[in-house]
Design a protein around this motif. Structure first.
Motif, mmCIF file in Angstrom:
data_model
loop_
_atom_site.group_PDB
_atom_site.id
_atom_site.type_symbol
_atom_site.label_atom_id
_atom_site.label_comp_id
_atom_site.label_asym_id
_atom_site.label_seq_id
_atom_site.Cartn_x
_atom_site.Cartn_y
_atom_site.Cartn_z
ATOM 1 N N ASP A 96 0.850 -1.191 0.000
ATOM 2 C CA ASP A 96 0.000 0.000 0.000
ATOM 3 C C ASP A 96 0.886 1.242 0.000
ATOM 4 O O ASP A 96 1.370 1.672 1.044
ATOM 5 C CB ASP A 96 -0.913 -0.018 1.227
ATOM 6 C CG ASP A 96 -1.924 1.122 1.242
ATOM 7 O OD1 ASP A 96 -1.696 2.138 0.555
ATOM 8 O OD2 ASP A 96 -2.937 1.006 1.949
ATOM 9 N N GLU A 97 1.116 1.811 -1.166
ATOM 10 C CA GLU A 97 2.015 2.955 -1.283
ATOM 11 C C GLU A 97 1.513 4.156 -0.496
ATOM 12 O O GLU A 97 2.289 4.864 0.142
ATOM 13 C CB GLU A 97 2.196 3.343 -2.752
ATOM 14 C CG GLU A 97 3.182 4.487 -2.947
ATOM 15 C CD GLU A 97 3.236 4.992 -4.366
ATOM 16 O OE1 GLU A 97 4.350 5.239 -4.860
ATOM 17 O OE2 GLU A 97 2.157 5.161 -4.984
ATOM 18 N N HIS A 98 0.221 4.404 -0.541
ATOM 19 C CA HIS A 98 -0.356 5.556 0.160
ATOM 20 C C HIS A 98 -0.040 5.488 1.652
ATOM 21 O O HIS A 98 0.316 6.499 2.279
ATOM 22 C CB HIS A 98 -1.865 5.603 -0.080
ATOM 23 C CG HIS A 98 -2.511 6.882 0.335
ATOM 24 N ND1 HIS A 98 -2.968 7.096 1.630
ATOM 25 C CD2 HIS A 98 -2.771 8.023 -0.350
ATOM 26 C CE1 HIS A 98 -3.490 8.309 1.706
ATOM 27 N NE2 HIS A 98 -3.378 8.901 0.534
ATOM 28 N N GLU A 99 -0.133 4.301 2.203
ATOM 29 C CA GLU A 99 0.154 4.092 3.629
ATOM 30 C C GLU A 99 1.607 4.412 3.948
ATOM 31 O O GLU A 99 1.910 5.090 4.948
ATOM 32 C CB GLU A 99 -0.157 2.635 3.980
ATOM 33 C CG GLU A 99 0.191 2.223 5.396
ATOM 34 C CD GLU A 99 -0.040 0.742 5.613
ATOM 35 O OE1 GLU A 99 0.955 -0.010 5.747
ATOM 36 O OE2 GLU A 99 -1.219 0.312 5.609
ATOM 37 N N PHE A 104 5.664 8.148 6.196
ATOM 38 C CA PHE A 104 6.950 8.824 6.038
ATOM 39 C C PHE A 104 6.788 10.333 6.172
ATOM 40 O O PHE A 104 7.628 11.009 6.777
ATOM 41 C CB PHE A 104 7.562 8.470 4.680
ATOM 42 C CG PHE A 104 8.953 8.990 4.496
ATOM 43 C CD1 PHE A 104 9.974 8.615 5.356
ATOM 44 C CD2 PHE A 104 9.253 9.851 3.451
ATOM 45 C CE1 PHE A 104 11.266 9.091 5.190
ATOM 46 C CE2 PHE A 104 10.531 10.335 3.273
ATOM 47 C CZ PHE A 104 11.545 9.955 4.144
ATOM 48 N N ARG A 105 5.705 10.864 5.634
ATOM 49 C CA ARG A 105 5.446 12.293 5.766
ATOM 50 C C ARG A 105 5.353 12.688 7.237
ATOM 51 O O ARG A 105 5.884 13.723 7.657
ATOM 52 C CB ARG A 105 4.156 12.670 5.043
ATOM 53 C CG ARG A 105 3.876 14.170 5.034
ATOM 54 C CD ARG A 105 2.512 14.478 4.433
ATOM 55 N NE ARG A 105 2.349 15.910 4.241
ATOM 56 C CZ ARG A 105 2.011 16.764 5.204
ATOM 57 N NH1 ARG A 105 1.801 16.310 6.448
ATOM 58 N NH2 ARG A 105 1.889 18.057 4.955
ATOM 59 N N ASP A 106 4.681 11.865 8.034
ATOM 60 C CA ASP A 106 4.565 12.147 9.469
ATOM 61 C C ASP A 106 5.939 12.196 10.125
ATOM 62 O O ASP A 106 6.207 13.050 10.982
ATOM 63 C CB ASP A 106 3.708 11.068 10.153
ATOM 64 C CG ASP A 106 2.227 11.217 9.829
ATOM 65 O OD1 ASP A 106 1.823 12.297 9.364
ATOM 66 O OD2 ASP A 106 1.491 10.230 10.031
ATOM 67 N N ALA A 134 1.081 12.267 -6.608
ATOM 68 C CA ALA A 134 0.222 11.323 -7.315
ATOM 69 C C ALA A 134 -0.773 10.661 -6.371
ATOM 70 O O ALA A 134 -1.871 10.263 -6.776
ATOM 71 C CB ALA A 134 1.070 10.259 -8.011
ATOM 72 N N ASN A 135 -0.390 10.554 -5.081
ATOM 73 C CA ASN A 135 -1.266 9.979 -4.063
ATOM 74 C C ASN A 135 -2.072 11.045 -3.324
ATOM 75 O O ASN A 135 -2.698 10.738 -2.303
ATOM 76 C CB ASN A 135 -0.436 9.180 -3.056
ATOM 77 C CG ASN A 135 -0.088 7.802 -3.551
ATOM 78 O OD1 ASN A 135 -0.827 6.847 -3.338
ATOM 79 N ND2 ASN A 135 1.053 7.673 -4.233
ATOM 80 N N ARG A 136 -2.042 12.293 -3.837
ATOM 81 C CA ARG A 136 -2.781 13.405 -3.236
ATOM 82 C C ARG A 136 -2.351 13.671 -1.796
ATOM 83 O O ARG A 136 -3.148 13.982 -0.921
ATOM 84 C CB ARG A 136 -4.292 13.152 -3.277
ATOM 85 C CG ARG A 136 -4.866 12.828 -4.644
ATOM 86 C CD ARG A 136 -4.683 13.990 -5.628
ATOM 87 N NE ARG A 136 -5.495 13.840 -6.807
ATOM 88 C CZ ARG A 136 -5.134 13.176 -7.915
ATOM 89 N NH1 ARG A 136 -3.934 12.586 -7.953
ATOM 90 N NH2 ARG A 136 -5.930 13.097 -8.958
ATOM 91 N N ILE A 137 -1.043 13.533 -1.557
ATOM 92 C CA ILE A 137 -0.479 13.781 -0.232
ATOM 93 C C ILE A 137 0.285 15.108 -0.272
ATOM 94 O O ILE A 137 1.192 15.266 -1.096
ATOM 95 C CB ILE A 137 0.456 12.636 0.197
ATOM 96 C CG1 ILE A 137 -0.331 11.329 0.322
ATOM 97 C CG2 ILE A 137 1.160 12.967 1.513
ATOM 98 C CD1 ILE A 137 0.553 10.118 0.598
#
Length: 245
Positions: A96-99, A104-106, A134-137
């Motif tokens: 799950d790339e979004h996860e 990692f952003r956190d 691309a993941n809207r992050i």
């Protein structure tokens, strides 16, 4: 050692492992398949390899057609009681790339990190930016490049440091590890095998192990660039292993 550590402790060393967005080319949306065929016509140097084969072999290195499956990271800490430098490693690995990217952003937002990777300025950092978008992050501050001067970017690159301004010169991480007598990370798999190990072997743990080893090698190379001896006492602490946390 304490003075040196005060600067070293804020560097987050990292490495990415990436794979093609899908196992097979035909699993991509039709528009993206068309785009890959255009891309393949420009990058193919092997007349015997069709677009589908090229997709399996190469798509993972292009952020538009790939995805992040593992982020390895590590940072130095100093134990004053033992007068010992420690290197703490951690990894985020998932299908799950979004996860992965949100987690990692956190991590990036919790501390004012300086990022360091081998060839990070040409691969790891832009790849992360593109895949987050691309993941809207929303991009974390350390990956916000727009409007910043080059000296405002908190990015280090061991490849760039080794170039000493010779921009034509490319040096593999493994070559630097060999030069400085640092143990190799390439004992189980190598980068060209990651896509196969992920999709065909379903062995994310091997990819995680390989990724973290690359982080350790990058960190040791950075120490070598500071003139520190290769046999210095450095304790590696794996935070993915509960008893070492």
């Amino acid at each position: 050692m304490a003075d040196f550590f005060s600067e070293l402790k804020n560097i987050l060393f990292l490495d990415l492992e990436t794979a093609a967005s899908t196992h097979h080319l035909e699993e991509l949306p039709e528009r993206m398949q068309e785009e890959w065929h255009l891309k393949a016509s420009r990058i193919s140097t092997d007349e015997n390899m069709d677009a589908a084969q090229l997709y399996f072999e190469k798509a993972g290195i292009y952020a538009e057609f790939g995805r992040v499956i593992c982020i390895g990271m590590g940072y130095f800490s100093y134990n004053p009681d033992l007068d010992q430098l420690q290197f703490r490693t951690k990894s985020l690995a998932s299908a799950d790339e979004h996860e992965i990217l949100w987690a990692f952003r956190d991590i990036l937002e919790k501390k004012n990190w300086t990022l360091c990777a081998h060839n990070g300025k040409e691969f790891d950092f832009p790849y992360l930016c593109r895949r987050m978008l691309a993941n809207r992050i929303p991009l974390p501050n350390v990956l916000q490049l727009a409007g910043k001067k080059p000296w405002e970017l908190k990015h280090l690159d061991t490849l760039e440091l080794w170039k000493f301004g010779d921009y034509k010169h490319y040096t593999r991480l493994e070559l630097l590890a060999s030069l400085f007598d640092i143990p190799s990370s390439k004992d189980d798999i190598n980068g060209s095998e990651v896509n196969r190990v992920f999709y065909e072997d379903n062995n994310l743990q091997s990819i995680r192990t390989y990724c973290v080893k690359d982080v350790v090698v990058t960190a040791k190379i950075y120490l070598a660039f500071q003139g520190l001896p290769g046999d210095m006492d450095l304790q590696i602490i794996d935070l993915d292993t509960p008893e070492q946390g």
